[in-house]
Design a protein around this motif. Structure first.
Motif, PDB file in Angstrom:
ATOM      1  N   LYS A 322     -15.832   5.598  50.470  1.00 13.90           N
ATOM      2  CA  LYS A 322     -15.962   4.300  51.255  1.00 13.90           C
ATOM      3  C   LYS A 322     -17.209   3.587  50.608  1.00 13.90           C
ATOM      4  O   LYS A 322     -17.045   2.415  50.959  1.00 13.90           O
ATOM      5  N   ASP A 323     -18.088   4.085  49.990  1.00 11.17           N
ATOM      6  CA  ASP A 323     -19.273   3.208  49.650  1.00 11.17           C
ATOM      7  C   ASP A 323     -18.805   2.354  48.505  1.00 11.17           C
ATOM      8  O   ASP A 323     -19.137   1.038  48.550  1.00 11.17           O
ATOM      9  N   MET A 326     -16.882  -0.403  50.328  1.00 13.90           N
ATOM     10  CA  MET A 326     -17.440  -1.112  51.165  1.00 13.90           C
ATOM     11  C   MET A 326     -18.164  -2.202  50.077  1.00 13.90           C
ATOM     12  O   MET A 326     -18.398  -3.509  50.362  1.00 13.90           O
ATOM     13  N   LEU A 329     -15.464  -4.708  48.808  1.00 15.39           N
ATOM     14  CA  LEU A 329     -14.987  -5.752  49.817  1.00 15.39           C
ATOM     15  C   LEU A 329     -16.070  -6.668  50.202  1.00 15.39           C
ATOM     16  O   LEU A 329     -15.981  -7.967  50.276  1.00 15.39           O
ATOM     17  N   GLU A 330     -17.423  -6.171  49.996  1.00 14.21           N
ATOM     18  CA  GLU A 330     -18.564  -7.045  50.581  1.00 14.21           C
ATOM     19  C   GLU A 330     -18.759  -8.148  49.181  1.00 14.21           C
ATOM     20  O   GLU A 330     -18.785  -9.377  49.592  1.00 14.21           O
ATOM     21  N   GLU A 365     -12.825   3.649  60.802  1.00 13.46           N
ATOM     22  CA  GLU A 365     -13.516   3.755  59.499  1.00 13.46           C
ATOM     23  C   GLU A 365     -13.565   2.182  58.978  1.00 13.46           C
ATOM     24  O   GLU A 365     -14.466   1.777  58.381  1.00 13.46           O
ATOM     25  N   PHE A 366     -12.575   1.812  58.901  1.00 13.12           N
ATOM     26  CA  PHE A 366     -12.429   0.259  58.280  1.00 13.12           C
ATOM     27  C   PHE A 366     -13.174  -0.976  59.040  1.00 13.12           C
ATOM     28  O   PHE A 366     -13.888  -1.774  58.626  1.00 13.12           O
ATOM     29  N   LYS A 368     -15.942  -0.140  60.474  1.00 14.92           N
ATOM     30  CA  LYS A 368     -17.565  -0.030  59.908  1.00 14.92           C
ATOM     31  C   LYS A 368     -17.548  -0.513  58.673  1.00 14.92           C
ATOM     32  O   LYS A 368     -18.786  -0.827  58.277  1.00 14.92           O
ATOM     33  N   ILE A 369     -16.615  -0.505  57.788  1.00 18.79           N
ATOM     34  CA  ILE A 369     -16.776  -1.162  56.162  1.00 18.79           C
ATOM     35  C   ILE A 369     -16.701  -2.896  56.289  1.00 18.79           C
ATOM     36  O   ILE A 369     -17.445  -3.303  55.674  1.00 18.79           O
ATOM     37  N   THR A 370     -15.939  -3.469  57.181  1.00 15.13           N
ATOM     38  CA  THR A 370     -15.791  -5.032  56.982  1.00 15.13           C
ATOM     39  C   THR A 370     -15.199  -5.128  58.337  1.00 15.13           C
ATOM     40  O   THR A 370     -14.666  -4.572  59.157  1.00 15.13           O
TER      41      THR A 370
END
Length: 429
Positions: A322-323, A326, A329-330, A365-366, A368-370
């Motif tokens: 995930k890290d 993330m 995607l950022e 989960e997603f 939280k990421i974007t």
């Protein structure tokens, strides 16, 4: 008018015709009937039936002989009207027999044409009904079996109902909230029989999705370039959905371009490139293992310079890391905004409906990421777990905006909650 009333109408009162029919059926007319009259009427009717059956048999034999004489081995379906008129000894065929023969030909011809009719393009509601058949059938069968097993409304009734809802993939939270609301309704209505709560259960499911009536299901298309970013784990149908959407938008007269930003998986780039070739839209790719953000930058610049209407960006879905995902995607988001500050206009999460509650976990989960603006629900036609849409709506409040109906190239469309709820719940009331 609420969503439930629009879908299923208000609670129906017994129709006057049904009331009259029931009353007539309950009337005892035996004293008014003359037995002698009844017997006198029945005898001619029996004779008439015998004569009718004999005539039918004779006529059928005549028709068969006529067909055999007119054509030795040709099947009836291939006989045209002109051929019937030119049959040998056609003068001996009566007008009545000729009419029946033509009806036989037309009937058989309609059977031959049946496959052609099945190729007629489906309506949107027909696609929903078809793709939700497994979910509707599974949920309906469980619900019917549930009501058949209970004769009274007690605590065991509510516990079993909550378990049934969880098994239907509406989510633990949804099942718990719905059961509590039904307990309250049962006390309020003093409901003693399970069937009294059947309609209430469906009403609550519809109300749960309806919420405040703000569905936010429409896609935010722009006057100029519309940028759509797609995220989701591998294998959920993300790339396939992009390809189908490219076909859909191009058919609508839009200039479409795709960006293969999942550069760490060679198969993903090749798959998107193949879709681009198939639907005849350009695909921006980069070298193997290239920085995804650099490929996105190239795609954004080309889209602006070439006057593209819709740019769809395929990204990696390595949720297990995930890290890194993330950060990736950022970075992609920053690159997009460098070229078009208000983009991406939509960030879609692709979810495989057949994974049920696992799809809900992925959505959590997603999110939280974007930031996610909508969901693409895929493979709904092959599963009985379509109830996950209700769980996503209740627990995450992320609207489903696109839905995949099947494997054909046009089996994708914009999500419509009324069509979905009707396809899911039709026939359960």
């Amino acid at each position: 008018m609420g969503l439930f009333d629009r879908l299923f109408g208000k609670k129906e009162e017994p129709k006057i015709e049904e009331v009259v029919k029931e009353a007539l059926e309950n009337l005892d007319l035996s004293e008014d009937v003359d037995p002698a009259f009844t017997e006198a009427e029945e005898v001619p009717q029996e004779d008439a039936e015998v004569e009718s059956s004999e005539e039918a048999l004779l006529q059928e034999e005549e028709n068969q002989e006529t067909v055999e004489e007119s054509q030795d081995s040709e099947p009836v379906v291939e006989v045209s009207q002109e051929e019937i008129e030119e049959l040998p000894n056609s003068e001996e065929v009566t007008e009545e027999e000729n009419t029946e023969l033509l009806e036989t030909v037309e009937e058989n011809s309609s059977e031959v044409l049946e496959p052609e009719r099945s190729q007629v393009e489906e309506t949107v509601q027909e696609k929903y009904d078809r793709s939700l058949k497994k979910t509707r059938t599974g949920f309906g069968a469980r619900l019917n079996a549930f009501f058949a097993n209970f004769r009274s409304v007690d605590e065991e009734f509510f516990e079993e109902l909550e378990e049934l809802l969880i098994m239907s993939d509406v989510g633990v939270q949804v099942a718990s909230n719905l059961t509590e609301e039904l307990r309250y309704e049962a006390k309020l209505e003093n409901a003693k029989k399970p069937d009294a709560l059947r309609r209430v259960i469906i009403e609550k499911l519809v109300e749960l999705y309806e919420k405040d009536g703000n569905y936010d299901e429409s896609i935010h298309f722009q006057e100029g370039l519309t940028v759509m970013l797609f995220v989701g784990v591998n294998g959920v149908g993300k790339t396939t959905s992009i390809g189908k959407l490219a076909h859909r938008y191009k058919q609508a007269g839009k200039k479409v371009m795709l960006v293969a930003a999942d550069t760490f998986r060679a198969g993903a780039v090749a798959q998107l490139a193949e879709w681009g070739r198939r639907v005849d839209v350009p695909v921006v790719t980069g070298p193997e293992k290239a920085d995804p953000a650099s490929v996105v930058f190239d795609g954004m610049e080309r889209a602006v310079s070439e006057g593209i209407d819709i740019l769809m960006i395929d990204t990696a879905g390595r949720l297990q890391n995930k890290d890194n995902l993330m950060a990736e995607l950022e970075k992609i988001g920053r690159i997009i905004k460098r070229v078009v500050p208000e983009a991406p206009h939509e960030t879609f999460l692709a979810l495989d409906a057949s994974t049920g509650q696992n799809a809900l976990v992925q959505a959590k989960e997603f999110s939280k990421i974007t930031p996610l603006t909508g969901i693409v629900l895929t493979k709904i036609d092959g599963t009985a777990r379509g109830g996950v849409v209700l769980a996503i709506r209740e627990e995450l409040n992320i609207p489903v905006k696109l839905i995949g109906f099947g494997e054909k190239i046009d089996d994708i469309g914009e999500f419509n909650s009324e069509n979905f709820m009707k396809g899911l719940l039709e026939g359960l009331i």
